[in-house]
Motif scaffolding. Sequence first.
Motif, mmCIF file in Angstrom:
data_model
loop_
_atom_site.group_PDB
_atom_site.id
_atom_site.type_symbol
_atom_site.label_atom_id
_atom_site.label_comp_id
_atom_site.label_asym_id
_atom_site.label_seq_id
_atom_site.Cartn_x
_atom_site.Cartn_y
_atom_site.Cartn_z
ATOM 1 N N GLN A 1 0.817 -1.211 0.000
ATOM 2 C CA GLN A 1 0.000 0.000 0.000
ATOM 3 C C GLN A 1 0.856 1.268 0.000
ATOM 4 O OE1 GLN A 1 -0.909 -2.748 1.897
ATOM 5 N NE2 GLN A 1 -2.459 -3.198 0.369
ATOM 6 N N LYS A 2 2.088 1.176 0.543
ATOM 7 C CA LYS A 2 2.956 2.344 0.573
ATOM 8 C C LYS A 2 3.510 2.668 -0.811
ATOM 9 C CE LYS A 2 4.533 1.606 5.349
ATOM 10 N NZ LYS A 2 5.712 1.305 6.192
ATOM 11 N N ILE A 3 3.658 1.640 -1.643
ATOM 12 C CA ILE A 3 4.287 1.825 -2.944
ATOM 13 C C ILE A 3 3.285 2.263 -3.999
ATOM 14 C CG2 ILE A 3 5.521 0.630 -4.797
ATOM 15 C CD1 ILE A 3 6.860 -1.041 -2.614
ATOM 16 N N ILE A 4 2.142 1.637 -4.043
ATOM 17 C CA ILE A 4 1.114 2.034 -5.010
ATOM 18 C C ILE A 4 -0.172 2.368 -4.274
ATOM 19 C CG2 ILE A 4 2.042 0.728 -6.962
ATOM 20 C CD1 ILE A 4 -0.009 -1.431 -6.373
ATOM 21 N N ASP A 5 -0.881 3.315 -4.777
ATOM 22 C CA ASP A 5 -2.111 3.773 -4.136
ATOM 23 C C ASP A 5 -3.201 3.883 -5.193
ATOM 24 O OD1 ASP A 5 -3.995 4.756 -2.420
ATOM 25 O OD2 ASP A 5 -3.264 6.829 -2.512
ATOM 26 N N LEU A 6 -3.986 2.827 -5.323
ATOM 27 C CA LEU A 6 -5.074 2.819 -6.299
ATOM 28 C C LEU A 6 -6.383 3.161 -5.597
ATOM 29 C CD1 LEU A 6 -4.310 -0.409 -8.370
ATOM 30 C CD2 LEU A 6 -4.134 1.950 -9.147
ATOM 31 N N PRO A 7 -7.138 4.097 -6.115
ATOM 32 C CA PRO A 7 -8.441 4.395 -5.518
ATOM 33 C C PRO A 7 -9.374 3.205 -5.643
ATOM 34 C CG PRO A 7 -8.227 5.477 -7.647
ATOM 35 C CD PRO A 7 -6.876 4.906 -7.328
ATOM 36 N N GLU A 8 -10.251 3.031 -4.682
ATOM 37 C CA GLU A 8 -11.194 1.917 -4.715
ATOM 38 C C GLU A 8 -12.093 2.027 -5.941
ATOM 39 O OE1 GLU A 8 -13.328 -0.060 -1.110
ATOM 40 O OE2 GLU A 8 -14.719 1.429 -1.920
ATOM 41 N N LEU A 9 -12.297 0.912 -6.603
ATOM 42 C CA LEU A 9 -13.117 0.887 -7.809
ATOM 43 C C LEU A 9 -14.179 -0.200 -7.652
ATOM 44 C CD1 LEU A 9 -13.500 1.986 -10.708
ATOM 45 C CD2 LEU A 9 -11.959 0.180 -11.490
ATOM 46 N N LYS A 10 -15.442 0.218 -7.650
ATOM 47 C CA LYS A 10 -16.537 -0.741 -7.515
ATOM 48 C C LYS A 10 -17.344 -0.798 -8.804
ATOM 49 C CE LYS A 10 -17.154 -0.916 -2.535
ATOM 50 N NZ LYS A 10 -18.144 -0.941 -1.416
ATOM 51 N N VAL A 11 -18.064 -1.909 -8.954
ATOM 52 C CA VAL A 11 -18.829 -2.130 -10.180
ATOM 53 C C VAL A 11 -20.129 -2.847 -9.836
ATOM 54 C CG1 VAL A 11 -17.732 -4.365 -10.660
ATOM 55 C CG2 VAL A 11 -18.661 -3.020 -12.546
ATOM 56 N N VAL A 12 -21.157 -2.599 -10.630
ATOM 57 C CA VAL A 12 -22.425 -3.325 -10.516
ATOM 58 C C VAL A 12 -22.812 -3.840 -11.896
ATOM 59 C CG1 VAL A 12 -23.339 -2.076 -8.531
ATOM 60 C CG2 VAL A 12 -23.783 -1.212 -10.829
ATOM 61 N N GLU A 13 -23.521 -4.959 -11.909
ATOM 62 C CA GLU A 13 -24.146 -5.437 -13.136
ATOM 63 C C GLU A 13 -25.528 -4.794 -13.224
ATOM 64 O OE1 GLU A 13 -24.371 -9.664 -13.230
ATOM 65 O OE2 GLU A 13 -22.239 -9.945 -12.859
ATOM 66 N N VAL A 14 -25.904 -4.400 -14.426
ATOM 67 C CA VAL A 14 -27.198 -3.740 -14.638
ATOM 68 C C VAL A 14 -27.925 -4.428 -15.780
ATOM 69 C CG1 VAL A 14 -28.365 -1.556 -15.140
ATOM 70 C CG2 VAL A 14 -26.184 -1.544 -13.900
ATOM 71 N N LEU A 15 -29.218 -4.633 -15.599
ATOM 72 C CA LEU A 15 -30.096 -5.127 -16.656
ATOM 73 C C LEU A 15 -31.172 -4.069 -16.859
ATOM 74 C CD1 LEU A 15 -29.625 -7.898 -17.980
ATOM 75 C CD2 LEU A 15 -31.626 -8.736 -16.768
ATOM 76 N N LEU A 16 -31.265 -3.534 -18.073
ATOM 77 C CA LEU A 16 -32.144 -2.400 -18.347
ATOM 78 C C LEU A 16 -33.062 -2.703 -19.521
ATOM 79 C CD1 LEU A 16 -32.914 0.680 -18.031
ATOM 80 C CD2 LEU A 16 -31.036 1.147 -19.629
ATOM 81 N N GLU A 17 -34.335 -2.344 -19.362
ATOM 82 C CA GLU A 17 -35.308 -2.503 -20.447
ATOM 83 C C GLU A 17 -36.253 -1.306 -20.446
ATOM 84 O OE1 GLU A 17 -38.540 -5.778 -22.196
ATOM 85 O OE2 GLU A 17 -37.380 -6.210 -20.393
ATOM 86 N N ILE A 18 -36.542 -0.777 -21.618
ATOM 87 C CA ILE A 18 -37.541 0.282 -21.767
ATOM 88 C C ILE A 18 -38.844 -0.402 -22.160
ATOM 89 C CG2 ILE A 18 -38.099 2.468 -22.843
ATOM 90 C CD1 ILE A 18 -35.463 2.454 -21.246
ATOM 91 N N VAL A 19 -39.806 -0.359 -21.263
ATOM 92 C CA VAL A 19 -41.013 -1.172 -21.413
ATOM 93 C C VAL A 19 -42.061 -0.491 -22.289
ATOM 94 C CG1 VAL A 19 -42.867 -2.346 -20.174
ATOM 95 C CG2 VAL A 19 -40.569 -2.185 -19.157
ATOM 96 N N ALA A 20 -42.342 0.781 -22.013
ATOM 97 C CA ALA A 20 -43.449 1.435 -22.718
ATOM 98 C C ALA A 20 -43.289 2.949 -22.667
ATOM 99 C CB ALA A 20 -44.788 1.023 -22.104
ATOM 100 N N VAL A 21 -44.085 3.638 -23.487
ATOM 101 C CA VAL A 21 -44.146 5.093 -23.509
ATOM 102 C C VAL A 21 -45.617 5.493 -23.567
ATOM 103 C CG1 VAL A 21 -43.932 5.171 -26.038
ATOM 104 C CG2 VAL A 21 -43.323 7.181 -24.671
#
Length: 858
Positions: free
Chosen positions: A326-346
Amino acid sequence: MEMEKEQELEWLEAQKIRISVDLVAAAKRQLQFLAAVDKNRCLYEGPALQRAIYRYNACWLPLLAKHTESQIIEGFLVVPFDCEWIWHCHRLNPVRYKTDCEELYGKTLDNSNVVSSVQGTYKKETEEIWNRLYPDEPYDLDLTKVILEDSSAELSGLEKCKKYDLVSAVSRQSPFFYQVIGRKMMVSRSHVNDDIFLEEAVARYKGFLHLIKKNKERSIKRFTVPTYDIDLIWHTHQLHPVSYCMDVTVVLGKVLEHDDMDQDRSKGKKLDTGFSGTTKQWEETFGLRYWKAGAMYRGIAPSSLTTVPFSSNHVRKEVIPSKEYQKIIDLPELKVVEVLLEIVAVKNLPEGHKGSLFVLFSKSQPDVFFNAKQKLTILSQSRVKQVASFQCEPTGELLFELVSHSPSKIPVAGASKTMGTTSLSLQNFLDPVSKLRVEKWIDLMPSSGTVSSKPISLRISISFTLPTLATRVLHMVRSRPSSKSSCFFPIPGMVQHAKSWARVIDESHSEVIKLQMRDSRNEKAKDSCTQSKQVIGITKSGETRPLADMVEIGWSLMDSHSCLQLTKTSSKEYHIFELIGNRMIKIFKGRKLDYEPKNCEKKRTEEDFMTAVEFSAEDPYGKAIALLDLKTGVIKVKEEWFVLPAIISAFILSNTLKKGGYDDFAANNENLKEVNGEIEGVNGLHEEGVQTNMTTSVETEAKLNMDEANMVHTGGCGSMVNSCGCGGGCGGGCGGGCGNMVKSSGCGGGNCGSGCGGGCGGGCGNMVKSSGCGGGSCGSGCGGGCGGGCGNMIKSSGCGSGCGGGCGGGCGDMVKSGGCGSGCGGGCGGGCGNMVKSGGCGGKPTFEDKVDNEAVVA
């Protein structure tokens, strides 16, 4: 509105179904047990499985029957581990299990007085009873010993339960764990253990039972297929035989059969049509989407590296990683989510509106996983189910733009008009997690600024998985071409890049560290093959630190925390390097486990890759923790503690292994191609001083890689990133020889990919750098997509024939086009979308790769 009210009432009615088991708590226990079984895969087949079946029938069931008849010990029985696995699989055929128990023991043997072997409960009393009843059969079976024994003669005399094939039952259930929880895949499946996910799954299971009830009342015989979240809860319910029989009989008037016999997922087969029918009925009945993030079919499990687990005495004690990293490299925390998206109607469109409608969606804060606009059709308008499956950081907002497109008689693109915009905040759902599924009407803000009495509204369905730490994707960039090589590693064929610097950059192109190989004794003695070497690093703060020293057996990393050592072996499949230290890390040639190439993924030589695999008591068969692409310099790391060791190892290996005539990390000017004013390194690393934003090299790896990509599942298309579709006919999608939409070697000929919506047919080549070849009616047919012989998708002369939607008959340059081929081209239709922006595909909806392997006819 009336229909929506009826659908809400149907859902509320389904939730009234009474379940006499705490399914959330029981599901967590089941997952814990399945994880334990997966660490003992000898129980999936072979002698250990045969012995477990023998013990289950000859010992466990009789003992359970005695305890059911009259409690033989105070408290609970603790079932032996191997017997529990067979019992688990037997109960998952509830009708067969009930029949077998009644024939053999006069009643259904329940689990109400039994505790799982993995619960850590005191088992002394059960073991004493077992040893008294079965003195020649140990209570705890030594699975390792059994594998080496031949017990076929001993097992042959058993007759009980011979009508039910328990070996086949185990074979059908063995893959289930991978589907629901996985084996430390790219994105952790920890959401499956989450209370919110499981509570939603229980509600959906009740909806599933409600559909079957309605079919029964209407005398409709339908093969009803669950998603994996529903199936997990269904399994959990069946593992309580008496409660399950009682509960489902109240709802359905009979015991609900669990049919897991059908395994064929091919389009048009029973499983495929059953799933599409279930999807349609669910959405019409409840007005809610059936597909859900984290609950869909994941494909076949990766191949194992070994059939024999590493025993605990071979695994070194686990320790907390040194804080030096941790002293040598410092990477910011990176989080991810899976997303399922659908446009149903208008709804509330302006009176007299004409033109086709679609929705563009993007993020208010583009991130390393999702940074471009995507296009989706609207289900109520197109009648085509188009679902976007992608990953993103759980920050910012999703922005939606309703677009109306009016066709024009002039042979150019018609006019498009934005009718309104709206947004959804990801933080509202994910920080903290409050819901993992949302479906609702959202009003649009009109683009003209005038607000009508009834604003246009979109019905948007979106589901998420829990935010998890993302796989880090780093990239090595050479500061200048390598200089004279010398042998400095004690094996043949190894070379050095003296004095050349390698910059390591992260997903946002920020520098993480700089590395250099040095002569640790005398920098001027460059000709000595025995000269000791050292890897040094310069941190972002400018501090110089030694990272590795060459020692007699290999390379000592980070003050002897571990040592990179060559393993001499004649097996091409076995590991060739090993990190010896506090953890057992073996480095294998090629892409292994999670990183195993999928389907028609680009056919790159496996010599380019190495996979770091950790073996431990928790993962005796190994878990992939990093992939080193020694040709492009891409390093993918799943464990934060392993980031620096992976960087150091990749640097050493890239400097020592020279294969196939290429210099792994050296910038190669002949391979640098100018695309829209940007520089892309296709087969080499970028040279320091060359101005580039690495759009299609780093970003392709970081944003569009395998399961980490943005993709739209639609028509006949496979994954927009990892596609191996095939098929002619309507909705053929990415047919024939189409490979990975980002990385593909493609192949084809004849009428490959032909038919309406043929997609990328025939001889499509590598979508990034392609030699493209094809023949016959490759990609032909209406909507042929990228037909004929597609050329380089970045800079292509393209050629092809056919009446092609998509980029005409022969695809041209997808980034900087030199013109489309002949034929009637109608935009990027057919199976082709924008290769980076994953544009839509035409054709009928497909349910391939989304189907569970278990269903019920009711």
